[in-house]
Design a protein around this motif. Sequence first.
Motif, PDB file in Angstrom:
ATOM      1  N   PRO A   4       0.982  -1.161   0.411  1.00 18.26           N
ATOM      2  CA  PRO A   4      -0.133   0.134   0.117  1.00 18.26           C
ATOM      3  C   PRO A   4       1.100   1.496   0.221  1.00 18.26           C
ATOM      4  O   PRO A   4       2.119   1.288   0.161  1.00 18.26           O
ATOM      5  N   ILE A   5       0.277   2.319  -0.369  1.00 21.37           N
ATOM      6  CA  ILE A   5       1.115   3.570  -1.018  1.00 21.37           C
ATOM      7  C   ILE A   5       0.186   4.675  -0.767  1.00 21.37           C
ATOM      8  O   ILE A   5      -0.716   5.148  -1.379  1.00 21.37           O
ATOM      9  N   LEU A   6       0.649   5.926   0.260  1.00 16.67           N
ATOM     10  CA  LEU A   6      -0.061   6.733  -0.153  1.00 16.67           C
ATOM     11  C   LEU A   6       1.648   7.487  -0.780  1.00 16.67           C
ATOM     12  O   LEU A   6       2.498   7.946  -0.479  1.00 16.67           O
ATOM     13  N   SER A   7       0.560   8.289  -1.662  1.00 18.64           N
ATOM     14  CA  SER A   7       1.772   8.999  -2.924  1.00 18.64           C
ATOM     15  C   SER A   7       0.876  10.554  -2.312  1.00 18.64           C
ATOM     16  O   SER A   7       0.459  10.887  -3.076  1.00 18.64           O
ATOM     17  N   ILE A   8       2.370  11.432  -2.648  1.00 20.80           N
ATOM     18  CA  ILE A   8       2.248  13.179  -2.219  1.00 20.80           C
ATOM     19  C   ILE A   8       2.807  13.866  -3.248  1.00 20.80           C
ATOM     20  O   ILE A   8       4.142  13.473  -3.573  1.00 20.80           O
ATOM     21  N   ASP A   9       2.685  14.617  -3.881  1.00 17.42           N
ATOM     22  CA  ASP A   9       2.633  16.024  -4.705  1.00 17.42           C
ATOM     23  C   ASP A   9       2.506  16.438  -3.615  1.00 17.42           C
ATOM     24  O   ASP A   9       2.295  17.458  -3.516  1.00 17.42           O
ATOM     25  N   THR A  54      -5.117  -3.947   4.579  1.00 22.03           N
ATOM     26  CA  THR A  54      -3.720  -4.429   3.557  1.00 22.03           C
ATOM     27  C   THR A  54      -2.928  -5.850   4.399  1.00 22.03           C
ATOM     28  O   THR A  54      -1.932  -6.284   3.904  1.00 22.03           O
ATOM     29  N   GLN A  55      -2.822  -5.694   5.513  1.00 22.69           N
ATOM     30  CA  GLN A  55      -2.046  -5.803   6.465  1.00 22.69           C
ATOM     31  C   GLN A  55      -1.087  -5.675   6.069  1.00 22.69           C
ATOM     32  O   GLN A  55       0.150  -6.451   6.553  1.00 22.69           O
ATOM     33  N   GLN A  56      -0.317  -3.792   5.557  1.00 24.06           N
ATOM     34  CA  GLN A  56       0.899  -4.049   5.473  1.00 24.06           C
ATOM     35  C   GLN A  56       0.795  -2.968   6.057  1.00 24.06           C
ATOM     36  O   GLN A  56       0.547  -1.920   5.700  1.00 24.06           O
ATOM     37  N   ARG A  57       2.360  -1.861   6.331  1.00 23.81           N
ATOM     38  CA  ARG A  57       2.233  -0.155   6.639  1.00 23.81           C
ATOM     39  C   ARG A  57       2.732  -0.086   5.623  1.00 23.81           C
ATOM     40  O   ARG A  57       3.664  -1.042   4.211  1.00 23.81           O
ATOM     41  N   PRO A  58       2.101   0.658   5.626  1.00 22.72           N
ATOM     42  CA  PRO A  58       2.445   1.634   3.998  1.00 22.72           C
ATOM     43  C   PRO A  58       3.316   2.265   3.970  1.00 22.72           C
ATOM     44  O   PRO A  58       3.807   2.641   4.729  1.00 22.72           O
ATOM     45  N   HIS A  59       3.555   2.749   2.604  1.00 26.41           N
ATOM     46  CA  HIS A  59       4.557   3.361   1.986  1.00 26.41           C
ATOM     47  C   HIS A  59       4.658   4.561   1.635  1.00 26.41           C
ATOM     48  O   HIS A  59       3.132   4.720   1.291  1.00 26.41           O
ATOM     49  N   VAL A  60       5.237   5.586   2.440  1.00 29.68           N
ATOM     50  CA  VAL A  60       4.694   6.870   1.587  1.00 29.68           C
ATOM     51  C   VAL A  60       5.831   7.575   0.413  1.00 29.68           C
ATOM     52  O   VAL A  60       7.354   7.004   0.619  1.00 29.68           O
ATOM     53  N   VAL A  61       5.436   8.214  -0.439  1.00 32.39           N
ATOM     54  CA  VAL A  61       5.886   8.156  -1.262  1.00 32.39           C
ATOM     55  C   VAL A  61       6.043   9.536  -2.175  1.00 32.39           C
ATOM     56  O   VAL A  61       4.881   9.737  -2.432  1.00 32.39           O
ATOM     57  N   LEU A  62       6.937  10.421  -1.957  1.00 32.32           N
ATOM     58  CA  LEU A  62       6.787  11.409  -2.138  1.00 32.32           C
ATOM     59  C   LEU A  62       8.220  11.917  -3.317  1.00 32.32           C
ATOM     60  O   LEU A  62       9.316  11.404  -3.337  1.00 32.32           O
ATOM     61  N   GLU A  63       8.310  13.548  -4.312  1.00 36.85           N
ATOM     62  CA  GLU A  63       9.817  13.666  -4.115  1.00 36.85           C
ATOM     63  C   GLU A  63      10.105  14.824  -3.474  1.00 36.85           C
ATOM     64  O   GLU A  63      10.543  15.775  -3.246  1.00 36.85           O
ATOM     65  N   ALA A  64      11.636  14.294  -3.921  1.00 40.80           N
ATOM     66  CA  ALA A  64      12.724  15.869  -3.046  1.00 40.80           C
ATOM     67  C   ALA A  64      12.085  16.765  -3.409  1.00 40.80           C
ATOM     68  O   ALA A  64      12.363  17.108  -4.359  1.00 40.80           O
ATOM     69  N   TYR A  81       6.609   4.681   9.792  1.00 41.81           N
ATOM     70  CA  TYR A  81       6.117   4.948   7.518  1.00 41.81           C
ATOM     71  C   TYR A  81       7.270   4.824   6.901  1.00 41.81           C
ATOM     72  O   TYR A  81       8.186   6.055   7.274  1.00 41.81           O
ATOM     73  N   PRO A  82       7.755   4.150   6.793  1.00 45.83           N
ATOM     74  CA  PRO A  82       8.436   3.922   5.596  1.00 45.83           C
ATOM     75  C   PRO A  82       8.191   5.153   4.039  1.00 45.83           C
ATOM     76  O   PRO A  82       7.425   5.310   3.922  1.00 45.83           O
ATOM     77  N   VAL A  83       9.337   5.810   4.246  1.00 46.26           N
ATOM     78  CA  VAL A  83       9.162   7.057   3.015  1.00 46.26           C
ATOM     79  C   VAL A  83      10.213   6.533   2.599  1.00 46.26           C
ATOM     80  O   VAL A  83      12.007   6.751   2.092  1.00 46.26           O
ATOM     81  N   VAL A  84       9.635   6.799   0.886  1.00 48.66           N
ATOM     82  CA  VAL A  84      10.648   6.485  -0.281  1.00 48.66           C
ATOM     83  C   VAL A  84      10.780   7.923  -0.703  1.00 48.66           C
ATOM     84  O   VAL A  84       9.545   8.712  -1.187  1.00 48.66           O
ATOM     85  N   VAL A  85      11.701   8.953  -1.495  1.00 50.86           N
ATOM     86  CA  VAL A  85      11.365   9.826  -1.376  1.00 50.86           C
ATOM     87  C   VAL A  85      12.598   9.849  -3.080  1.00 50.86           C
ATOM     88  O   VAL A  85      13.846   9.278  -3.385  1.00 50.86           O
ATOM     89  N   LEU A  86      11.747  10.438  -3.599  1.00 51.82           N
ATOM     90  CA  LEU A  86      12.327  10.060  -5.377  1.00 51.82           C
ATOM     91  C   LEU A  86      12.945  11.219  -5.867  1.00 51.82           C
ATOM     92  O   LEU A  86      12.527  11.990  -5.219  1.00 51.82           O
ATOM     93  N   ASN A  87      14.083  11.377  -6.370  1.00 55.13           N
ATOM     94  CA  ASN A  87      14.351  11.968  -7.274  1.00 55.13           C
ATOM     95  C   ASN A  87      13.931  12.698  -8.488  1.00 55.13           C
ATOM     96  O   ASN A  87      13.327  11.801  -9.157  1.00 55.13           O
ATOM     97  N   PRO A  88      13.552  14.415  -8.153  1.00 52.26           N
ATOM     98  CA  PRO A  88      13.090  14.563  -9.100  1.00 52.26           C
ATOM     99  C   PRO A  88      13.069  14.523 -10.377  1.00 52.26           C
ATOM    100  O   PRO A  88      13.058  14.873 -11.592  1.00 52.26           O
ATOM    101  N   LEU A  89      14.189  14.613 -10.609  1.00 49.85           N
ATOM    102  CA  LEU A  89      15.169  14.743 -12.485  1.00 49.85           C
ATOM    103  C   LEU A  89      14.925  13.247 -12.965  1.00 49.85           C
ATOM    104  O   LEU A  89      14.192  13.335 -13.858  1.00 49.85           O
TER     105      LEU A  89
END
Length: 129
Positions: A4-9, A54-64, A81-89
Amino acid sequence: MQQPILSIDVAKGKSVAAAFSAYGAIVRKPFSFSHSPHGVSSLLPLLDQLEEMTQQRPHVVLEATGNYSKPLVSFFSAKGYPVVVLNPLLTHQLKKKATRKVKTDPIDALPKPSIWRKYLRSMNLTPRF
């Protein structure tokens, strides 16, 4: 099952988020929230809902995005929460390959899960969600 994912712009002042229980399975369509303590805390019940579903810890995904994303990364990390920071380039390059040429924050909150998976594949890593 996929992660599961929380996607943030992330943007100045307020951001747009969307929640997914799995790839392409939208739990909550894009919505905006302020960067106030109350605004960011309002996302916690949604993360709890995703975890319960989902019985799983969601990841938070966002751009740096520098000073705008750092408080969000800190907040969600402190909450465990696991946080995934994406490279904006890289995400910009991947977005350019897409057919959609519209730039709106609600729409931009949607592709983060697919971009994250492409990012992992470009690094020869296999996504676990």
